[in-house]
Each structure stands twice: as C-alpha cells, then as structure tokens.
Write a protein that holds these residues in place. Structure first.
Motif, PDB file in Angstrom:
ATOM      1  N   VAL A 168      -5.735   4.522 -13.767  1.00  0.00           N
ATOM      2  CA  VAL A 168      -4.464   5.210 -13.554  1.00  0.00           C
ATOM      3  C   VAL A 168      -4.068   5.178 -12.080  1.00  0.00           C
ATOM      4  O   VAL A 168      -2.907   4.909 -11.732  1.00  0.00           O
ATOM      5  CB  VAL A 168      -4.536   6.660 -14.063  1.00  0.00           C
ATOM      6  CG1 VAL A 168      -3.271   7.421 -13.708  1.00  0.00           C
ATOM      7  CG2 VAL A 168      -4.761   6.677 -15.567  1.00  0.00           C
ATOM      8  N   LEU A 169      -5.021   5.444 -11.197  1.00  0.00           N
ATOM      9  CA  LEU A 169      -4.710   5.486  -9.773  1.00  0.00           C
ATOM     10  C   LEU A 169      -4.384   4.096  -9.225  1.00  0.00           C
ATOM     11  O   LEU A 169      -3.570   3.961  -8.297  1.00  0.00           O
ATOM     12  CB  LEU A 169      -5.875   6.094  -9.002  1.00  0.00           C
ATOM     13  CG  LEU A 169      -6.207   7.552  -9.336  1.00  0.00           C
ATOM     14  CD1 LEU A 169      -7.358   8.058  -8.475  1.00  0.00           C
ATOM     15  CD2 LEU A 169      -4.990   8.445  -9.146  1.00  0.00           C
ATOM     16  N   LYS A 170      -4.975   3.060  -9.803  1.00  0.00           N
ATOM     17  CA  LYS A 170      -4.641   1.689  -9.387  1.00  0.00           C
ATOM     18  C   LYS A 170      -3.204   1.349  -9.756  1.00  0.00           C
ATOM     19  O   LYS A 170      -2.477   0.736  -8.960  1.00  0.00           O
ATOM     20  CB  LYS A 170      -5.607   0.702 -10.046  1.00  0.00           C
ATOM     21  CG  LYS A 170      -5.416  -0.738  -9.603  1.00  0.00           C
ATOM     22  CD  LYS A 170      -6.447  -1.642 -10.261  1.00  0.00           C
ATOM     23  CE  LYS A 170      -6.252  -3.089  -9.814  1.00  0.00           C
ATOM     24  NZ  LYS A 170      -7.253  -3.991 -10.452  1.00  0.00           N
ATOM     25  N   ALA A 171      -2.801   1.792 -10.937  1.00  0.00           N
ATOM     26  CA  ALA A 171      -1.410   1.565 -11.350  1.00  0.00           C
ATOM     27  C   ALA A 171      -0.451   2.342 -10.459  1.00  0.00           C
ATOM     28  O   ALA A 171       0.620   1.844 -10.082  1.00  0.00           O
ATOM     29  CB  ALA A 171      -1.246   1.979 -12.809  1.00  0.00           C
ATOM     30  N   ALA A 172      -0.818   3.570 -10.094  1.00  0.00           N
ATOM     31  CA  ALA A 172       0.029   4.385  -9.222  1.00  0.00           C
ATOM     32  C   ALA A 172       0.111   3.785  -7.821  1.00  0.00           C
ATOM     33  O   ALA A 172       1.181   3.770  -7.193  1.00  0.00           O
ATOM     34  CB  ALA A 172      -0.506   5.808  -9.161  1.00  0.00           C
ATOM     35  N   ALA A 173      -1.017   3.266  -7.310  1.00  0.00           N
ATOM     36  CA  ALA A 173      -1.044   2.689  -5.963  1.00  0.00           C
ATOM     37  C   ALA A 173      -0.189   1.435  -5.870  1.00  0.00           C
ATOM     38  O   ALA A 173       0.342   1.114  -4.792  1.00  0.00           O
ATOM     39  CB  ALA A 173      -2.476   2.378  -5.556  1.00  0.00           C
ATOM     40  N   SER A 174      -0.050   0.710  -6.984  1.00  0.00           N
ATOM     41  CA  SER A 174       0.758  -0.516  -6.988  1.00  0.00           C
ATOM     42  C   SER A 174       2.235  -0.250  -7.283  1.00  0.00           C
ATOM     43  O   SER A 174       3.036  -1.189  -7.346  1.00  0.00           O
ATOM     44  CB  SER A 174       0.204  -1.494  -8.029  1.00  0.00           C
ATOM     45  OG  SER A 174       0.271  -0.919  -9.340  1.00  0.00           O
ATOM     46  N   SER A 175       2.595   1.021  -7.455  1.00  0.00           N
ATOM     47  CA  SER A 175       3.980   1.375  -7.745  1.00  0.00           C
ATOM     48  C   SER A 175       4.877   1.116  -6.535  1.00  0.00           C
ATOM     49  O   SER A 175       4.436   1.151  -5.382  1.00  0.00           O
ATOM     50  CB  SER A 175       4.056   2.849  -8.158  1.00  0.00           C
ATOM     51  OG  SER A 175       5.397   3.273  -8.243  1.00  0.00           O
ATOM     52  N   ASP A 176       6.162   0.851  -6.823  1.00  0.00           N
ATOM     53  CA  ASP A 176       7.129   0.637  -5.745  1.00  0.00           C
ATOM     54  C   ASP A 176       7.373   1.908  -4.936  1.00  0.00           C
ATOM     55  O   ASP A 176       7.882   1.847  -3.811  1.00  0.00           O
ATOM     56  CB  ASP A 176       8.462   0.145  -6.330  1.00  0.00           C
ATOM     57  CG  ASP A 176       8.323  -1.224  -6.987  1.00  0.00           C
ATOM     58  OD1 ASP A 176       7.396  -1.963  -6.592  1.00  0.00           O
ATOM     59  OD2 ASP A 176       9.132  -1.547  -7.885  1.00  0.00           O
ATOM     60  N   ILE A 177       7.017   3.047  -5.499  1.00  0.00           N
ATOM     61  CA  ILE A 177       7.219   4.316  -4.803  1.00  0.00           C
ATOM     62  C   ILE A 177       6.307   4.407  -3.586  1.00  0.00           C
ATOM     63  O   ILE A 177       6.687   4.955  -2.543  1.00  0.00           O
ATOM     64  CB  ILE A 177       6.957   5.498  -5.765  1.00  0.00           C
ATOM     65  CG1 ILE A 177       7.939   5.450  -6.928  1.00  0.00           C
ATOM     66  CG2 ILE A 177       7.066   6.838  -5.029  1.00  0.00           C
ATOM     67  CD1 ILE A 177       7.676   6.485  -7.993  1.00  0.00           C
ATOM     68  N   ILE A 178       5.102   3.857  -3.718  1.00  0.00           N
ATOM     69  CA  ILE A 178       4.130   3.912  -2.626  1.00  0.00           C
ATOM     70  C   ILE A 178       4.475   2.822  -1.610  1.00  0.00           C
ATOM     71  O   ILE A 178       4.301   1.626  -1.876  1.00  0.00           O
ATOM     72  CB  ILE A 178       2.696   3.713  -3.148  1.00  0.00           C
ATOM     73  CG1 ILE A 178       2.368   4.743  -4.232  1.00  0.00           C
ATOM     74  CG2 ILE A 178       1.701   3.803  -2.003  1.00  0.00           C
ATOM     75  CD1 ILE A 178       2.358   6.158  -3.758  1.00  0.00           C
ATOM     76  N   ASN A 179       4.974   3.234  -0.457  1.00  0.00           N
ATOM     77  CA  ASN A 179       5.343   2.289   0.604  1.00  0.00           C
ATOM     78  C   ASN A 179       4.350   2.301   1.764  1.00  0.00           C
ATOM     79  O   ASN A 179       4.695   2.004   2.899  1.00  0.00           O
ATOM     80  CB  ASN A 179       6.756   2.583   1.115  1.00  0.00           C
ATOM     81  CG  ASN A 179       6.893   4.015   1.613  1.00  0.00           C
ATOM     82  OD1 ASN A 179       5.936   4.781   1.577  1.00  0.00           O
ATOM     83  ND2 ASN A 179       8.082   4.357   2.071  1.00  0.00           N
ATOM     84  N   PHE A 180       3.121   2.668   1.481  1.00  0.00           N
ATOM     85  CA  PHE A 180       2.057   2.668   2.490  1.00  0.00           C
ATOM     86  C   PHE A 180       0.787   2.169   1.828  1.00  0.00           C
ATOM     87  O   PHE A 180       0.645   2.187   0.594  1.00  0.00           O
ATOM     88  CB  PHE A 180       1.847   4.070   3.074  1.00  0.00           C
ATOM     89  CG  PHE A 180       1.731   5.161   2.045  1.00  0.00           C
ATOM     90  CD1 PHE A 180       0.501   5.461   1.461  1.00  0.00           C
ATOM     91  CD2 PHE A 180       2.853   5.865   1.632  1.00  0.00           C
ATOM     92  CE1 PHE A 180       0.395   6.452   0.506  1.00  0.00           C
ATOM     93  CE2 PHE A 180       2.744   6.864   0.672  1.00  0.00           C
ATOM     94  CZ  PHE A 180       1.519   7.162   0.105  1.00  0.00           C
ATOM     95  N   ASP A 181      -0.131   1.680   2.659  1.00  0.00           N
ATOM     96  CA  ASP A 181      -1.375   1.121   2.134  1.00  0.00           C
ATOM     97  C   ASP A 181      -2.335   2.245   1.746  1.00  0.00           C
ATOM     98  O   ASP A 181      -2.674   3.095   2.568  1.00  0.00           O
ATOM     99  CB  ASP A 181      -2.038   0.223   3.187  1.00  0.00           C
ATOM    100  CG  ASP A 181      -1.222  -1.026   3.469  1.00  0.00           C
ATOM    101  OD1 ASP A 181      -0.511  -1.475   2.550  1.00  0.00           O
ATOM    102  OD2 ASP A 181      -1.276  -1.541   4.608  1.00  0.00           O
ATOM    103  N   ILE A 182      -2.761   2.197   0.504  1.00  0.00           N
ATOM    104  CA  ILE A 182      -3.742   3.167   0.025  1.00  0.00           C
ATOM    105  C   ILE A 182      -4.463   2.575  -1.176  1.00  0.00           C
ATOM    106  O   ILE A 182      -3.839   1.960  -2.061  1.00  0.00           O
ATOM    107  CB  ILE A 182      -3.074   4.513  -0.351  1.00  0.00           C
ATOM    108  CG1 ILE A 182      -4.148   5.551  -0.699  1.00  0.00           C
ATOM    109  CG2 ILE A 182      -2.066   4.350  -1.476  1.00  0.00           C
ATOM    110  CD1 ILE A 182      -3.612   6.959  -0.846  1.00  0.00           C
TER     111      ILE A 182
END
Length: 271
Positions: A104-118
C-alpha cells in the motif's frame, strides 16, 4: 514521629536502643525548601528551552475510512445484521495492518500527489493506524515535521489504499469517510510535559543532594549527640558568648565516661 535504631558502643558491650527524633531532618528540609523549589524551577525552564530549541515541531494529518465486508456489498440491503457487523469488525483488524504494508505504501509513494522523494520504508515511520472502538472505522494518522508533507502522504494513502485493498482482500471494500486536511497547528512536542519532567528531575536531584549532605554530616551539634553516639554523659557546657545565639550554641564540651561520672558523684557525696 520517631524511629528506633539498635547500636552497640565500645564502652558498653550490651545492646542499647537509641531513639532518634526525625524532627531535625524535617526542620532541615524546611530550611532547604527554597533550594529544592529553585532547582525544580530552573530545571523546568532548562527542559522547556531545550525542547523549544532542539526538538522540531511535528504536524499530524488524519483521515478515516469505513470497511465493508463481502456480505454487505453483495446484499446491498438497507438493514445490516449483527453477523455482518461482527464480520466487518474482524476485517478491520486486517485492514489496519495492510494499510501500513509495503504494498500500500509503495503505491502511495508512487502517486502523483507525492512530489518529494520518499521510500515506502520511510513512509512507514510516519504512518499509524487506530481502530475506533466498536466500529468499522479506521483512523489513519501521518506525523511529520512538515504540515504539507503530512497532508500529502495522508492524501496519497487515502486515494491508493481502497484500490489496493480490493486486490489484496477479495470481496471487500474500503471507503474514505473524512478526507485529510492540511494541519494548521502543531501536534508536538508537548512543552508542558517537558517542563514538568524537568521540574521533577530538579526536585529529585536537589532533594537527594540535601539528604546526602544531611546524613553525611557527622559533626556534633548538641550534648545529645555525645550521649547518643558515644554513650558519654555531658558534665558541663561552656556557652559561646561571642555568638549571638545565646546558650543554644556550644563552643566546647566537657564529657566523661560513666566510671568517671560515678567517681565524681561519690567524691561529691563524701564531701
């Protein structure tokens, strides 16, 4: 209030009970109360300033989600049975664990909403889940040192989690109840708690210091100390008239052993 201490002296081979009054200890603590309170206040201020300067403030963004089981989805009925609710509550436990999974967190991290590296592992450090008691609702919280970062991570999870849940847990669904909002106020640290901890530390340290100084002090302060410690009766005292303390302050002591005292009493009787 008194306590009894059993001791044995060199001049008396028998065991003797000595009553020790703790009133002087209480009196000393009252005299040093200003020191204890000052130390507590100073340490409270130190802890508060240290927290204010060195601890970064944190911000929490949250959203809530509702879990449906397979029976409720397929039936699409207006009333829900007790068995349906019980099945959903048990399913909530599984959902709460999966929400913090790498998938789940991998899918969230690859979202367009996340504009920073994490990375998913880094995101997992910020995310916590909580099941509201006796409900099918999960509360997801994201705590970071940046309000926008907390909001975007929470928003990405809220958007990606329902689709991932359908794949992982067949025949169930999760819908968002309350959308995440940008946090306006600080979540932490708690400055009041830091100050209280500092006050307790200062109080404990100063109290320990005062007590250690008291119990390590072996100076003689009155004729009662001679009798209590060495079993030597006081024959007479010489007051220090140069000190403005009256007869409560003694400059010198003259003491004698019990045998000498009996001898003096006998000679005095004969005279």
């Amino acid at each position: 209030m008194e306590k009894e201490i059993v001791t044995k002296t060199k001049n008396d081979s028998s065991v003797r009970e000595i009553e020790v009054n703790i009133a002087p200890l209480l009196s000393m603590l009252l005299k040093k109360l200003w020191l204890i309170l000052t130390s507590a206040a100073v340490m409270a201020l130190v802890f508060y300033l240290a927290t204010l300067i060195f601890v970064k403030p944190t911000y929490k963004a949250t959203f809530t989600a509702f879990v449906n089981n397979q029976t409720q989805i397929q039936a699409q009925k207006s009333t829900v049975s007790t068995s349906d609710l019980q099945a959903s509550k048990e399913l909530v436990q599984t959902y709460a664990r999966i929400l913090t999974s790498n998938t789940v967190l991998k899918a969230a991290a690859s979202s367009d909403i996340i504009n920073f590296d994490i990375s998913p592992s880094q995101m997992a450090k910020y995310v916590t889940t909580e099941i509201e008691k006796n409900t099918q609702i999960i509360k997801v919280s994201v705590i970071t040192t940046d309000p926008q970062k907390s909001y975007k991570i929470a928003q990405a999870i809220a958007m990606k989690a329902p689709d991932e849940m359908k794949i992982i847990v067949k025949g169930s669904s999760m819908s968002t109840v309350d959308e995440p909002q940008v946090p306006k106020t600080k979540f932490g640290p708690n400055y009041v708690s830091s100050a209280l901890i500092g006050a307790l530390v200062g109080f404990a340290l100063s109290l320990a210091y005062v007590l250690i100084r008291y119990f390590r002090d072996d100076t003689l302060k009155s004729e009662g100390d001679l009798e209590g410690r060495y079993n030597l009766p006081v024959v007479g005292v010489i007051p220090n008239m140069n000190e403005n303390k009256g007869f409560d302050y003694y400059q010198n002591y003259y003491y004698a052993s019990p045998k000498e005292k009996d001898k003096n009493n006998t000679e005095g009787g004969k005279a």
